[in-house]
Design a protein around this motif. Structure first.
Motif, PDB file in Angstrom:
ATOM      1  N   ASN A  10      32.865  -3.261 -54.774  1.00  0.00           N
ATOM      2  CA  ASN A  10      33.016  -2.491 -56.081  1.00  0.00           C
ATOM      3  C   ASN A  10      31.860  -2.782 -56.973  1.00  0.00           C
ATOM      4  N   ILE A  14      29.351   0.058 -58.285  1.00  0.00           N
ATOM      5  CA  ILE A  14      29.190   0.363 -59.723  1.00  0.00           C
ATOM      6  C   ILE A  14      27.835   0.170 -60.277  1.00  0.00           C
ATOM      7  N   LYS A  18      25.697   3.417 -61.345  1.00  0.00           N
ATOM      8  CA  LYS A  18      25.161   3.476 -62.727  1.00  0.00           C
ATOM      9  C   LYS A  18      23.714   3.467 -63.116  1.00  0.00           C
ATOM     10  N   ALA A  55      33.028  -6.828 -65.761  1.00  0.00           N
ATOM     11  CA  ALA A  55      33.365  -5.332 -65.933  1.00  0.00           C
ATOM     12  C   ALA A  55      32.843  -5.007 -67.432  1.00  0.00           C
ATOM     13  N   CYS A  60      32.666  -0.906 -67.366  1.00  0.00           N
ATOM     14  CA  CYS A  60      33.960  -0.633 -66.899  1.00  0.00           C
ATOM     15  C   CYS A  60      34.829  -1.395 -66.933  1.00  0.00           C
ATOM     16  N   ASP A  61      36.362  -0.821 -66.569  1.00  0.00           N
ATOM     17  CA  ASP A  61      37.345  -1.688 -66.618  1.00  0.00           C
ATOM     18  C   ASP A  61      37.520  -2.615 -65.294  1.00  0.00           C
ATOM     19  N   SER A  63      40.041  -3.056 -63.777  1.00  0.00           N
ATOM     20  CA  SER A  63      40.556  -2.102 -62.620  1.00  0.00           C
ATOM     21  C   SER A  63      39.693  -1.605 -61.526  1.00  0.00           C
ATOM     22  N   ASP A  64      38.617  -1.084 -62.372  1.00  0.00           N
ATOM     23  CA  ASP A  64      37.600  -0.567 -61.401  1.00  0.00           C
ATOM     24  C   ASP A  64      37.138  -1.615 -60.305  1.00  0.00           C
ATOM     25  N   SER A  67      39.782  -2.180 -57.492  1.00  0.00           N
ATOM     26  CA  SER A  67      40.324  -1.118 -56.858  1.00  0.00           C
ATOM     27  C   SER A  67      40.111  -1.047 -55.064  1.00  0.00           C
TER      28      SER A  67
END
Length: 74
Positions: A10, A14, A18, A55, A60-61, A63-64, A67
């Motif tokens: 993850n 990300i 980005k 994060a 980001c959060d 949770s991202d 996930s």
């Protein structure tokens, strides 16, 4: 799939999506380039208390990062 692998995947996704540079994310999160690279390659375990720093550096959060991709089991 193990949790560590999900988290590493993850974070890498990300960063790619980005258009970030890994070294810049490491600096923003307060890690050396080598330490952050070791985290993303599995040579160093990513601790739960480091997730918020990562994060935040990624914009980001938490949770991202945690996930689980659909269709995958942990």
């Amino acid at each position: 799939m193990e949790w560590d692998e999900v988290i590493r995947m993850n974070i890498r996704t990300i960063i790619k999506n980005k258009g970030f540079i890994q070294k810049a994310v490491a600096n923003r999160a307060g890690f050396s380039k080598q330490t952050f690279n070791d985290m993303l390659t599995g040579r160093r375990h990513i601790k739960a208390d480091e997730i918020p720093r990562i994060a935040n550096a990624l914009g980001c959060d938490n949770s991202d990062i945690y996930s689980v991709p659909s269709g995958e089991a942990v």
